[in-house]
Design a protein around this motif. Structure first.
Motif, short mmCIF file in Angstrom:
data_model
loop_
_atom_site.label_atom_id
_atom_site.label_comp_id
_atom_site.label_asym_id
_atom_site.label_seq_id
_atom_site.Cartn_x
_atom_site.Cartn_y
_atom_site.Cartn_z
N ASP A 1 47.69 32.85 50.60
CA ASP A 1 48.39 31.77 50.17
C ASP A 1 49.39 31.73 49.26
O ASP A 1 49.51 32.70 48.95
CB ASP A 1 47.33 31.23 48.21
CG ASP A 1 45.49 30.51 49.25
OD1 ASP A 1 46.47 30.04 50.83
OD2 ASP A 1 45.00 30.35 48.62
N LEU B 1 56.24 24.23 40.21
CA LEU B 1 56.21 24.35 41.30
C LEU B 1 57.32 23.61 42.67
O LEU B 1 57.18 22.75 42.58
CB LEU B 1 54.31 24.20 41.38
CG LEU B 1 54.07 24.15 43.34
CD1 LEU B 1 54.00 26.09 43.42
CD2 LEU B 1 52.29 23.88 43.51
N GLU C 1 54.34 25.58 48.24
CA GLU C 1 53.46 26.08 48.35
C GLU C 1 52.95 25.89 49.81
O GLU C 1 52.94 25.13 50.67
CB GLU C 1 51.89 25.41 47.51
CG GLU C 1 51.46 24.18 47.83
CD GLU C 1 50.79 23.39 47.32
OE1 GLU C 1 49.79 24.15 46.82
OE2 GLU C 1 50.55 22.64 46.39
N GLN D 1 53.26 30.36 46.65
CA GLN D 1 53.85 29.86 45.83
C GLN D 1 55.28 30.33 46.16
O GLN D 1 55.53 31.54 45.55
CB GLN D 1 53.36 29.28 45.15
CG GLN D 1 51.55 28.71 45.01
CD GLN D 1 50.92 28.69 43.85
OE1 GLN D 1 50.78 29.53 43.10
NE2 GLN D 1 50.10 27.55 43.57
N GLN E 1 47.77 23.09 43.28
CA GLN E 1 48.86 23.05 42.46
C GLN E 1 48.62 23.78 40.56
O GLN E 1 50.10 23.92 40.86
CB GLN E 1 49.53 21.67 42.04
CG GLN E 1 49.25 20.09 43.34
CD GLN E 1 50.54 19.37 42.59
OE1 GLN E 1 49.32 18.36 42.60
NE2 GLN E 1 51.29 19.25 42.67
N ILE F 1 50.00 26.96 39.40
CA ILE F 1 50.50 28.63 39.29
C ILE F 1 48.78 29.77 40.19
O ILE F 1 48.49 29.85 39.42
CB ILE F 1 50.86 28.49 38.50
CG1 ILE F 1 52.52 27.24 39.25
CG2 ILE F 1 51.74 30.04 38.86
CD1 ILE F 1 53.36 27.31 37.58
#
Length: 157
Positions: free
Chosen positions: A137, A146, A149, A139, A3, A5
């Motif tokens: 990956d 967030l 994701e 986000q 989680q 960033i």
């Protein structure tokens, strides 16, 4: 995916893109309702990171019908915005003119809402870059939080 960033957004000037919409259009073919990037804030091939954004307005094509009276940006559109950011990275890194399309998505989680008036900051970190495939990956962040994701796999079409 964690989680945390993926990029330190406090080091970026979010009001001054390094690539504007016209620069994005030279790389990304999407137009009209399907343009999901407004600017690029960071592009660092050494770190494998790209950061861009989408300003969400009341004029988005989904606002009228995706929950009338309480418009929420659809998750698939968030993922499309992230995919366009990944495509920008891929095309700049490889200088490949072929179209990079969705090959798959994995480990997607939606953690917050995106509504008109928000700036959706998009982050992609390259995990694999080959001539026919790229994995990132990704986000989405709004106001430092967030909101989604996931892993995006791009395949040359």
């Amino acid at each position: 995916m964690a989680q945390d960033i993926l990029a330190d957004l406090s080091t970026l000037n979010v009001n001054t893109p390094i690539v504007d919409i016209e620069g994005i259009r030279t790389i990304i073919p999407h137009r009209y309702e399907m343009e999901q990037l407004n600017g690029i804030l960071k592009f660092d091939m050494e770190q494998g990171i790209i950061v861009g954004y989408k300003d969400i307005s009341n004029n988005e094509f989904w606002v009228r019908g995706h929950i009338p009276g309480r418009p929420l940006m659809p998750g698939v559109i968030m993922l499309e915005a992230a995919a366009q950011l990944c495509t920008y990275y891929y095309k700049q890194a490889t200088k490949d003119d072929r179209f990079l399309g969705f090959g798959g998505i994995d480990k997607v989680k939606f953690r917050g809402k995106v509504i008109p008036g928000d700036r959706l900051i998009l982050i992609a970190k390259n995990k694999e870059l080959r001539s026919r495939r790229a994995i990132f990956d990704t986000q989405g962040v709004v106001d430092g939080k967030l909101v989604f994701e996931g892993v995006i796999i791009g395949m040359v079409v």
